[in-house]
Design an enzyme around this catalytic site. Structure first.
Site, mmCIF file in Angstrom:
data_model
loop_
_atom_site.group_PDB
_atom_site.id
_atom_site.type_symbol
_atom_site.label_atom_id
_atom_site.label_comp_id
_atom_site.label_asym_id
_atom_site.label_seq_id
_atom_site.Cartn_x
_atom_site.Cartn_y
_atom_site.Cartn_z
ATOM 1 N N CYS A 161 0.876 -1.157 0.000
ATOM 2 C CA CYS A 161 0.000 0.000 0.000
ATOM 3 C C CYS A 161 0.915 1.209 0.000
ATOM 4 C CB CYS A 161 -0.901 0.009 1.236
ATOM 5 S SG CYS A 161 -1.820 1.553 1.406
ATOM 6 N N CYS A 209 -0.544 4.328 2.225
ATOM 7 C CA CYS A 209 -0.521 4.268 3.701
ATOM 8 C C CYS A 209 -0.113 2.865 4.123
ATOM 9 C CB CYS A 209 -1.848 4.702 4.298
ATOM 10 S SG CYS A 209 -3.302 3.920 3.590
ATOM 11 N N SER A 210 -1.035 2.073 4.656
ATOM 12 C CA SER A 210 -0.662 0.734 5.121
ATOM 13 C C SER A 210 -1.842 -0.225 5.032
ATOM 14 C CB SER A 210 -0.148 0.812 6.564
ATOM 15 O OG SER A 210 -1.114 1.453 7.377
ATOM 16 N N CYS A 211 -2.679 -0.088 3.997
ATOM 17 C CA CYS A 211 -3.846 -0.947 3.835
ATOM 18 C C CYS A 211 -3.421 -2.410 3.785
ATOM 19 C CB CYS A 211 -4.611 -0.555 2.578
ATOM 20 S SG CYS A 211 -5.296 1.108 2.685
#
Lengths: 118, 200
Positions: free
Chosen positions: B100, B103-105
């Site tokens: 991702c 962000c950090s999906c």
């Protein structure tokens, strides 16, 4: 905003909140379509990675209708629209240094792409 | 800017937490329940069960690849950050890898919370432009003729990699197979081998 009560934690985690919407919106693109990512540069929230802007890709899948983050994040409505899995050749994104066969997939809101007419 | 020291972050988080509690925005018991859930109940062992089932049940695998959210829910895994799942299958000709960049999906119901490296700027930046270099650092060497597919989970879909079933595991049942499926194999920064484990 009231605090989340402990008794609601399990239910919330197990259910979540999908951004998928039930609105009956006609898709503007179909799998196989060649598309160009619009070169837009919002200063506000967007899910369009900068490295893909202006690049050519191919629609691989229609993921269905979703709430549009770019407007919803700013209280400007859900603007429900189709999201497409779009395939890019790694070389179209990164040039000759990328491996010839490698690919990259992004989920593109309809507002991010336009049909490429050859 | 150098990354702040972990102790500084921990201190900052404690300060923010006590403020949120003081202002009545967070119930400490609810916070504790969330932490406990992701420490003990929800983690890569869930995803490993999905993979092992797919390896042993062709009909389930077909459902998993056509409607991942529903198929995963059959095993009881659903909810926050897994509301709309896509499973991508590794094959002899294709290796999938998930990132991702924005962000950090990450698919929480099947993999739990993401490891720190997944959220780090270097992984997010390099996984897209140099996936083979990143894979080499993870110890994964792929032949040039294999296609590397990078999935940047930029919107609301969450991705889980279905690794290739290792050779020499023909006699194993789903429970034994699940123990071979590591978290990294389901992110695509690893592969499943006949001796790999969910510990990693």
């Amino acid at each position: 905003m009231p605090a989340l009560p402990v008794e609601n934690v399990d239910g919330l985690i197990a259910t979540g909140a999908t951004a998928r919407m039930t609105d009956d919106v006609a898709p503007r693109f179909r799998p196989g379509d060649r598309v160009r990512v619009r070169n837009i540069n919002p200063t506000t929230h967007t899910r369009l990675p900068r490295y893909a802007r202006g690049k050519m890709g191919t629609v691989e899948a229609d993921r269905g209708v979703f709430c549009f983050n770019d407007t919803n994040a700013h209280g400007e409505g859900h603007k429900p629209q189709h999201v497409y899995g779009v395939r890019f050749a790694a070389r179209d994104l990164w040039g000759e240094q990328a491996a010839a066969r490698d690919t990259l997939y992004l989920d593109m809101f309809e507002d991010y792409i336009e049909l490429h007419v050859a | 800017m150098p990354a702040p020291h972990t102790d500084d972050i921990a201190l900052r988080v404690r300060a923010i937490e006590s403020l949120l509690v003081e202002k009545g925005l967070v119930q400490p018991a609810a916070l504790a329940a969330i932490v406990e859930t992701y420490e003990t109940k929800i983690g890569p062992h869930n995803g490993a069960q999905v993979v092992a089932r797919a390896w042993t049940d062709p009909a389930f695998k077909a459902r998993l690849l056509s409607d991942a959210t529903a198929a995963i829910a059959e095993l009881g895994f659903s909810g926050v950050q897994g509301e709309d799942m896509v499973v991508v299958e590794n094959t002899p000709t294709v290796h999938n890898m998930v990132v991702c960049t924005l962000c950090s999906c990450y698919p929480w119901p099947t993999l739990g919370l993401p490891p720190n490296w997944y959220k780090s700027a270097p992984y997010r930046a390099r996984a897209v432009i140099d996936p083979r270099g990143v894979l080499t650092e993870f110890g994964v060497e792929l032949p040039p003729e294999k296609e590397v597919r990078v999935w940047d989970s930029n919107a609301e879909l969450r991705y889980l990699v279905l690794p290739e079933r290792p050779a020499g595991t023909e006699g194993m049942d789903a429970a034994a197979l699940a123990a071979l499926v590591s978290r990294d194999a389901m992110i695509g920064t690893g592969v499943a081998t006949s001796s790999s484990g969910a510990a990693r």
